[in-house]
Design an enzyme around this catalytic site. Structure first.
Site, PDB file in Angstrom:
ATOM      1  N   ASP A   8       0.876  -1.149   0.009  1.00 41.37           N
ATOM      2  CA  ASP A   8      -0.004  -0.162   0.052  1.00 41.37           C
ATOM      3  C   ASP A   8       0.757   1.421   0.084  1.00 41.37           C
ATOM      4  O   ASP A   8       2.107   1.161  -0.180  1.00 41.37           O
ATOM      5  CB  ASP A   8      -1.022   0.058   1.418  1.00 41.37           C
ATOM      6  CG  ASP A   8      -0.340   0.276   2.481  1.00 41.37           C
ATOM      7  OD1 ASP A   8       0.931   0.309   2.590  1.00 41.37           O
ATOM      8  OD2 ASP A   8      -1.015   0.336   3.526  1.00 41.37           O
ATOM      9  N   HIS A  98      11.759 -23.205   8.948  1.00 44.34           N
ATOM     10  CA  HIS A  98      10.519 -23.792   9.871  1.00 44.34           C
ATOM     11  C   HIS A  98       9.111 -23.554   9.478  1.00 44.34           C
ATOM     12  O   HIS A  98       8.453 -24.622   9.538  1.00 44.34           O
ATOM     13  CB  HIS A  98      10.896 -23.440  11.481  1.00 44.34           C
ATOM     14  CG  HIS A  98      12.131 -23.951  12.244  1.00 44.34           C
ATOM     15  ND1 HIS A  98      11.981 -23.791  13.332  1.00 44.34           N
ATOM     16  CD2 HIS A  98      13.047 -24.409  11.423  1.00 44.34           C
ATOM     17  CE1 HIS A  98      13.218 -24.472  13.738  1.00 44.34           C
ATOM     18  NE2 HIS A  98      13.938 -24.687  12.666  1.00 44.34           N
TER      19      HIS A  98
HETATM   20  C1  RB5 Z   1      -1.846   2.981   6.497  1.00 44.69           C
HETATM   21  O1  RB5 Z   1      -1.823   4.377   6.757  1.00 44.69           O
HETATM   22  C2  RB5 Z   1      -1.604   1.977   7.527  1.00 44.69           C
HETATM   23  O2  RB5 Z   1      -2.565   1.796   8.356  1.00 44.69           O
HETATM   24  C3  RB5 Z   1      -1.094   0.589   6.648  1.00 44.69           C
HETATM   25  O3  RB5 Z   1      -0.144   0.933   5.718  1.00 44.69           O
HETATM   26  C4  RB5 Z   1      -0.709  -0.582   7.610  1.00 44.69           C
HETATM   27  O4  RB5 Z   1       0.332   0.020   8.324  1.00 44.69           O
HETATM   28  C5  RB5 Z   1      -1.792  -1.344   8.089  1.00 44.69           C
HETATM   29  O5  RB5 Z   1      -1.470  -2.393   8.981  1.00 44.69           O
END
Ligand code: RB5
Length: 149
Positions: A8, A98
């Protein structure tokens, strides 16, 4: 080895460094996005990479988000995926030896580029030990089977 990668916006920088590393090592890969720092939802990329690994089209996957937590939780929802969230090289190696982890998850905001690439290298070069661990992996698959909707 063919690698599927994805992230992301929180893991975008680390994913870009990983992509460059794979390029420089001539390792086959596909980048499933995201392709910039605009805000997106990590489950979308976890699902794409996980599906590419489970289908057999790619041997392993690497996923990054801000902490690595959300994207690893999402990837582990796909049957057949053993996604390991790693913040150090020892865990990365052990996740292969593992746990036969087929997806590596990292937090771009946690490990940064230097450590992230070292973790990635340790994970890539380590093979599954098999033996007594294979029985335990079978038990994980059995849990998946038992809990199929
Ligand atoms: C995005 O802001 C953040 O929540 C995401 O990258 C991640 O850390 C979620 O677990």
């Amino acid at each position: 080895m063919r690698i599927a990668i994805g992230s992301d916006h929180g893991g975008f920088g680390l994913k870009e460094s990983i992509r460059e590393m794979l390029e420089s090592k001539n390792i086959q890969y596909r980048d499933f996005g995201t392709y910039d720092t605009n805000s997106v939802d990590y489950p979308d990329f976890a699902e794409k990479v996980a599906a590419a690994v489970v289908s057999g089209e790619y041997d392993r996957g690497v996923l990054c988000c801000g902490t690595g937590i959300g994207i690893s939780i999402a990837a582990n929802k796909i049957p057949g995926i053993r996604a390991a969230l790693c913040g150090d090289c020892f865990s990365a190696r052990m996740s292969r030896l593992h746990n036969d982890a087929n997806v590596l998850c990292m937090g771009g905001r946690v490990v940064g580029t230097g450590l992230g690439l070292e973790i990635m290298e340790a994970w890539l070069e380590t093979e599954f030990e098999g033996g007594r661990h294979a029985k335990r992996i079978s038990k994980i698959s059995a849990i998946e089977e038992k809990n199929k909707c």
